[in-house]
Design an enzyme around this catalytic site. Structure first.
Site, PDB file in Angstrom:
ATOM      1  N   TRP A  78      11.320  30.954  19.482  1.00 22.15           N
ATOM      2  CA  TRP A  78      12.232  30.894  20.612  1.00 22.15           C
ATOM      3  C   TRP A  78      11.877  29.732  21.539  1.00 22.15           C
ATOM      4  CZ3 TRP A  78      16.529  33.637  19.811  1.00 22.15           C
ATOM      5  CH2 TRP A  78      16.447  34.720  18.924  1.00 22.15           C
ATOM      6  N   SER A  79      11.756  29.988  22.841  1.00 18.95           N
ATOM      7  CA  SER A  79      11.602  28.886  23.794  1.00 18.95           C
ATOM      8  C   SER A  79      10.228  28.232  23.773  1.00 18.95           C
ATOM      9  CB  SER A  79      11.915  29.366  25.206  1.00 18.95           C
ATOM     10  OG  SER A  79      13.306  29.598  25.341  1.00 18.95           O
ATOM     11  N   THR A  80       9.293  28.764  23.022  1.00 21.78           N
ATOM     12  CA  THR A  80       8.051  28.022  22.808  1.00 21.78           C
ATOM     13  C   THR A  80       8.371  26.671  22.173  1.00 21.78           C
ATOM     14  OG1 THR A  80       6.792  30.072  22.638  1.00 21.78           O
ATOM     15  CG2 THR A  80       5.778  28.122  21.687  1.00 21.78           C
TER      16      THR A  80
END
Length: 386
Positions: free
Chosen positions: A73-75
């Site tokens: 995801w936003s990592t």
């Protein structure tokens, strides 16, 4: 090394002095609902923790392996930010130049003066596509469609006056700037200039040949109270947050779709191992990937405030958020990194030489600072070896 416990077998290595990390990792399975996960730590460029355990699927038929890939995801945003800062270091990107210098179409709807740094700091006002133009998942999979919509989109608040988390738009906007400069998609640029040279098992746009290594993402388990609170939050959200979070509303199971895995959605669909994430951030602590001066620019805070989308107090840097008073990446408030929806993270504390990465497939309900992540990070810095 493996250790048999009552319910989970821990695999991997943990250097002397980092035993609290192994204990916290094991406790995540016993006390915090972990299904399958991996956690890695580097110190001054050397791997000191590399652990994995559990199951790669909800049915518990596939053990988590050393090379299990996970949608983080936003990592992923941290990896995209690294690409932008590398281009700036090479003199190909001016962070203070208008986005429209590189992407002329972005000047539409009053956005002609928005500088690149406001994209990185979530201050562009373009938190997503407005609800007057509803889109579905199929549009998110279409690079040209998404970048055209975002180029035409008017800001949802006055640019530069506040932060509004660009949950999905960050990757398309920064990624399109990268594409206009290099002629390469962000996934290709990242592979050729970052992941490849560092030997990272980290992909933005996963080849079909690697899909079999992916863990299955499992939706968060919500209590009735939590589900009710979440529904109320969405019902009360304004257009700034709704553009970021519900147009379209993306859920954990979408990451299990082969089309999602193969697409380039650089705010949300990077696939990586914990080892790769830790190594990426490790290369930022020692100057081996970007100069120390560039890293200082990347982790320069843009002012603490309550984000208009997330509703949380935090301080954005340029493509990362800072540990700040939440100590999100350890006790150093200037440690930096990025979390992913459901729990994953990557972070670095250059002063201590520590970097880490965490992947998991049982998603939690938070956008950042999942209790499992915080238990691991706190254990790292409580370890005698840190």
């Amino acid at each position: 090394m493996a250790n048999q416990t009552l319910t989970v077998q821990i695999h991997g290595e943990c250097a002397t002095g980092f035993e609290p990390v192994r204990q916290a990792f094991e406790e995540n399975f016993h006390a915090r609902g972990e299904l399958g996960a991996a956690f890695a730590v580097t110190q001054h460029g050397e791997t000191v923790v590399d652990l994995w355990a559990g199951w790669a699927d909800a049915g518990r038929t596939r053990p988590w392996a050393a090379d299990t890939l996970t949608n983080v995801w936003s990592t992923t945003k941290g990896a995209v930010a690294v690409c932008a800062h590398q281009l700036a270091e090479r003199g190909l990107l001016d962070l203070d130049a208008p986005v429209a210098r590189y992407w002329p179409e972005f000047a539409a709807a009053g956005k002609q003066d928005i500088p690149v740094r406001w994209l990185l700091a979530h201050r562009s006002g373009v938190t997503g596509v407005g609800l007057d133009h509803p889109i579905g998942i199929e549009t998110v999979l279409d690079w040209d469609a998404m970048t055209a919509l975002l180029a035409a989109q008017a800001p949802h608040f006055e640019p530069g006056t506040a932060s509004g988390y660009q949950a999905m738009s960050f990757g398309f906007m920064v990624g399109e700037v990268i594409r206009r400069i290099t002629g390469q998609t962000v996934g290709t640029y990242f592979q050729e200039n970052v992941a490849g040279p560092l030997g990272l098992d980290f992909h933005i746009g996963l080849p079909e040949s690697e899909h079999a290594r992916c863990s299955e993402m499992v939706e968060p388990v919500l209590t009735s109270e939590a589900a009710s609170a979440l529904a109320t939050a969405f019902a009360n959200a304004g257009p700034i947050a709704l553009a970021a979070l519900v147009n379209p509303r993306i859920e954990g199971h979408h990451a299990n779709d082969p089309a999602w895995r193969s697409a380039q959605i650089p705010a949300a669909n990077g696939h990586a191992t914990a080892r790769a994430i830790a190594s990426l951030y490790g290369a930022l602590t020692d100057g081996s990937l970007l100069s120390r001066q560039t890293v200082e620019i990347a982790r320069t805070g843009q002012g603490r405030e309550v984000d208009l989308v997330g509703g949380l107090g935090n301080e954005w840097a340029l493509g990362f958020y800072l540990g700040s008073e939440e100590k999100a990446f350890g006790p150093n408030p200037r440690a930096f990194g990025h979390d992913g929806f459901g729990g994953s993270t990557g972070g670095a504390d250059p002063e201590s030489g520590i970097a880490f990465g965490y992947t998991m497939n049982q998603m939690g309900p938070l956008l950042r600072d999942d209790p499992r992540k915080m238990a691991l990070v706190n254990a790292v810095f409580a370890s005698p070896g840190s």
